[in-house]
Design a protein around this motif. Structure first.
Motif, mmCIF file in Angstrom:
data_model
loop_
_atom_site.group_PDB
_atom_site.id
_atom_site.type_symbol
_atom_site.label_atom_id
_atom_site.label_comp_id
_atom_site.label_asym_id
_atom_site.label_seq_id
_atom_site.Cartn_x
_atom_site.Cartn_y
_atom_site.Cartn_z
ATOM 1 N N VAL A 205 0.838 -1.205 0.000
ATOM 2 C CA VAL A 205 0.000 0.000 0.000
ATOM 3 C C VAL A 205 0.871 1.253 0.000
ATOM 4 O O VAL A 205 0.629 2.199 -0.777
ATOM 5 C CB VAL A 205 -0.950 -0.007 1.217
ATOM 6 N N HIS A 206 1.887 1.271 0.847
ATOM 7 C CA HIS A 206 2.767 2.442 0.914
ATOM 8 C C HIS A 206 3.486 2.669 -0.411
ATOM 9 O O HIS A 206 3.642 3.816 -0.853
ATOM 10 C CB HIS A 206 3.785 2.262 2.038
ATOM 11 N N ARG A 207 3.930 1.580 -1.053
ATOM 12 C CA ARG A 207 4.635 1.731 -2.324
ATOM 13 C C ARG A 207 3.725 2.363 -3.376
ATOM 14 O O ARG A 207 4.148 3.257 -4.129
ATOM 15 C CB ARG A 207 5.142 0.377 -2.817
ATOM 16 N N VAL A 208 2.476 1.890 -3.448
ATOM 17 C CA VAL A 208 1.516 2.439 -4.417
ATOM 18 C C VAL A 208 1.227 3.907 -4.120
ATOM 19 O O VAL A 208 1.234 4.761 -5.020
ATOM 20 C CB VAL A 208 0.213 1.611 -4.409
ATOM 21 N N GLU A 209 0.990 4.218 -2.861
ATOM 22 C CA GLU A 209 0.647 5.596 -2.491
ATOM 23 C C GLU A 209 1.829 6.540 -2.668
ATOM 24 O O GLU A 209 1.646 7.722 -2.992
ATOM 25 C CB GLU A 209 0.140 5.624 -1.048
ATOM 26 N N ASP A 210 3.037 6.048 -2.466
ATOM 27 C CA ASP A 210 4.233 6.893 -2.600
ATOM 28 C C ASP A 210 4.435 7.411 -4.019
ATOM 29 O O ASP A 210 5.106 8.433 -4.215
ATOM 30 C CB ASP A 210 5.486 6.121 -2.158
ATOM 31 N N VAL A 211 3.895 6.687 -5.026
ATOM 32 C CA VAL A 211 4.045 7.155 -6.413
ATOM 33 C C VAL A 211 2.775 7.830 -6.931
ATOM 34 O O VAL A 211 2.639 8.063 -8.134
ATOM 35 C CB VAL A 211 4.458 5.997 -7.350
ATOM 36 N N GLY A 212 1.852 8.140 -6.005
ATOM 37 C CA GLY A 212 0.669 8.891 -6.389
ATOM 38 C C GLY A 212 -0.586 8.076 -6.612
ATOM 39 O O GLY A 212 -1.635 8.625 -6.982
ATOM 40 N N GLY A 231 3.211 -7.060 -17.270
ATOM 41 C CA GLY A 231 2.280 -6.402 -18.183
ATOM 42 C C GLY A 231 1.541 -5.264 -17.500
ATOM 43 O O GLY A 231 2.119 -4.481 -16.753
ATOM 44 N N ASP A 232 0.236 -5.157 -17.772
ATOM 45 C CA ASP A 232 -0.598 -4.094 -17.188
ATOM 46 C C ASP A 232 0.007 -2.721 -17.483
ATOM 47 O O ASP A 232 0.299 -1.937 -16.580
ATOM 48 C CB ASP A 232 -0.772 -4.298 -15.682
ATOM 49 N N ARG A 233 0.163 -2.405 -18.756
ATOM 50 C CA ARG A 233 0.890 -1.196 -19.145
ATOM 51 C C ARG A 233 0.197 0.076 -18.662
ATOM 52 O O ARG A 233 0.838 1.123 -18.542
ATOM 53 C CB ARG A 233 1.102 -1.163 -20.655
ATOM 54 N N GLU A 234 -1.115 0.024 -18.363
ATOM 55 C CA GLU A 234 -1.802 1.205 -17.847
ATOM 56 C C GLU A 234 -1.394 1.540 -16.413
ATOM 57 O O GLU A 234 -1.749 2.607 -15.907
ATOM 58 C CB GLU A 234 -3.318 1.004 -17.899
ATOM 59 N N PHE A 235 -0.663 0.662 -15.773
ATOM 60 C CA PHE A 235 -0.244 0.900 -14.392
ATOM 61 C C PHE A 235 1.263 1.081 -14.287
ATOM 62 O O PHE A 235 1.819 1.031 -13.190
ATOM 63 C CB PHE A 235 -0.701 -0.258 -13.504
ATOM 64 N N LYS A 236 1.913 1.317 -15.429
ATOM 65 C CA LYS A 236 3.360 1.468 -15.451
ATOM 66 C C LYS A 236 3.746 2.626 -16.371
ATOM 67 O O LYS A 236 3.202 2.754 -17.475
ATOM 68 C CB LYS A 236 4.028 0.169 -15.915
ATOM 69 N N GLY A 237 4.695 3.445 -15.895
ATOM 70 C CA GLY A 237 5.204 4.532 -16.718
ATOM 71 C C GLY A 237 4.115 5.484 -17.172
ATOM 72 O O GLY A 237 3.191 5.823 -16.413
ATOM 73 N N ASP A 238 4.190 5.879 -18.428
ATOM 74 C CA ASP A 238 3.224 6.833 -18.977
ATOM 75 C C ASP A 238 1.835 6.231 -19.163
ATOM 76 O O ASP A 238 0.872 6.963 -19.419
ATOM 77 C CB ASP A 238 3.714 7.371 -20.325
ATOM 78 N N GLY A 265 5.398 7.139 -10.747
ATOM 79 C CA GLY A 265 6.138 5.895 -10.924
ATOM 80 C C GLY A 265 5.211 4.743 -11.223
ATOM 81 O O GLY A 265 4.000 4.937 -11.456
ATOM 82 N N ASN A 266 5.757 3.553 -11.213
ATOM 83 C CA ASN A 266 4.964 2.362 -11.532
ATOM 84 C C ASN A 266 4.029 2.022 -10.368
ATOM 85 O O ASN A 266 4.473 1.840 -9.234
ATOM 86 C CB ASN A 266 5.871 1.171 -11.803
ATOM 87 N N LEU A 267 2.745 1.919 -10.671
ATOM 88 C CA LEU A 267 1.776 1.494 -9.662
ATOM 89 C C LEU A 267 1.879 -0.006 -9.403
ATOM 90 O O LEU A 267 1.658 -0.464 -8.282
ATOM 91 C CB LEU A 267 0.357 1.848 -10.124
#
Length: 368
Positions: A205-212, A231-238, A265-267
């Motif tokens: 949870v902290h990792r996800v929240e730390d990148v927004g 995969g899951d490109r919608e949750f990584k990078g741009d 960052g990467n979710l």
């Protein structure tokens, strides 16, 4: 219409490779590893269950690098494309990493496979690197080559490198590896989720929240239930920008909410947790399975059932099939893939020997 339960095992012929030893040549295996480790009995099973499509895959290479059996379960989502890609490329990426990192004069002659390639190698960092590299290649492939409705596909992965003396487990997502130690279930993996409690959940949870990112209803950004995946490109990078806009178009949230999010960052990530441990005298067998099994069968129940069958001289293949069918009988709501590997060998329970092919891949509706 929902499809009925069906099993299919596709046994592939060995493929030609430019790089040495994507799998180990039988002659090399018999010379270097047969007496030392022997060939492990395994079983693998996949079932679609009640889902409209099959996105799971079980994959086994019984004679892999450095004397190991390589086993994996892949659990796809948003289509089968990512799981299929992993079944075709993850082991090769791992094998290539051995080739790149295992040359040199520091190992003795009897520790080498061929051409100076040295076993043993340091596997934990090698697996982490090969997972991340495969993820980057998968993301590029999804963008360029996947069907339009699967360009955002993803998959979790749990893999095991198994010898009679050593286990190495790498996990991304919510599948599970369970060891039977004298009849007691020992979980070798931790599920990467953002629901529940405990240090792993808190860290994810902290990792996800730390990148927004944010957590809603036990899901990353109220969309996906795992916090690590390929995969899951919608949750990584741009790709996060398109995820936010898709949420607006699907009316998950409004434009003001999307504009307020600054994702840096990467979710989701594909960095595995790796467990490396010696096989003890009282270690009996290993079960790898996707969450379609674990949603309805506890680790203890799976070990108890499998151990009872092994004592009745049932094969690992029989037991993998049985666990899959039990999950369906208990009305799992997901696809199911199971791999069972017997660690006891000839000194353990006696059972029928199974003819192990070069590779085993179990899927339903592959290519649909």
């Amino acid at each position: 219409m929902k499809r009925r339960f069906e099993l299919r095992a596709v046994k592939e012929a060995p493929q030609e490779r430019d790089l040495a030893f994507a799998t180990v040549d039988d002659g090399v295996w018999e010379t270097k590893y047969e007496d030392l480790y022997g060939t492990l009995d395994f079983g693998a099973s996949s079932a679609q269950g009640p889902r409209e499509s099959m996105e799971d895959c079980a994959y086994v290479i019984p004679r892999a690098r450095c004397g190991f059996l390589f086993a994996a379960v892949f659990d796809g989502h948003s289509g089968f494309a990512a799981a299929q890609y992993l079944s075709e490329h993850l082991y090769d990426c791992f094998s290539d990493a051995i080739d790149e990192g295992a040359y040199g004069p520091e190992c003795s002659i009897d520790e080498r496979e061929t051409g100076g390639i040295c076993c043993p190698v340091e596997l934990s960092s090698l697996l982490a690197d090969s997972f991340r590299e495969t993820d980057q290649k998968l993301l590029s492939w999804l963008q360029s080559s996947a069907p339009d409705d699967e360009k955002n596909a993803g998959a979790t992965a749990t893999i095991a490198l198994v010898r009679r003396d050593k286990l190495v487990i790498a996990n991304v997502g919510d599948s599970r590896a369970v060891l039977s130690r004298k009849g007691q279930a020992v979980d070798l993996t931790t599920e990467h989720r953002v629901t529940g409690s405990g240090p792993t959940v808190e860290a994810e949870v902290h990792r996800v929240e730390d990148v927004g990112g944010w957590i809603e209803d036990g899901r990353v950004c109220d969309v996906i239930a795992v916090s690590r995946a390929f995969g899951d490109r919608e949750f990584k990078g741009d790709g996060a920008k398109s995820m936010l806009q898709r949420g607006v178009s699907e009316e998950w949230w409004d434009q003001e909410f999307a504009d307020s999010k600054d994702i840096t960052g990467n979710l989701l990530e594909a960095t595995p947790d790796v467990v490396e441990a010696p096989v003890r005298e009282d270690d009996e067998f290993l079960i790898l399975a996707t969450d379609g099994l674990w949603d309805v069968v506890t680790s203890h129940e799976a070990v108890t059932m499998a151990r009872s069958d092994f004592k009745k001289r049932k094969s690992a293949e029989y037991i993998a099939d049985r666990l899959t069918k039990v999950a369906l009988q208990r009305r799992t709501e997901d696809n199911v893939s199971v791999v069972v590997v017997d660690l006891t060998g000839k000194d353990g329970w006696t059972k029928p020997k199974q003819k192990n092919s070069e590779r085993w891949k179990g899927v339903f509706g592959m290519g649909n």
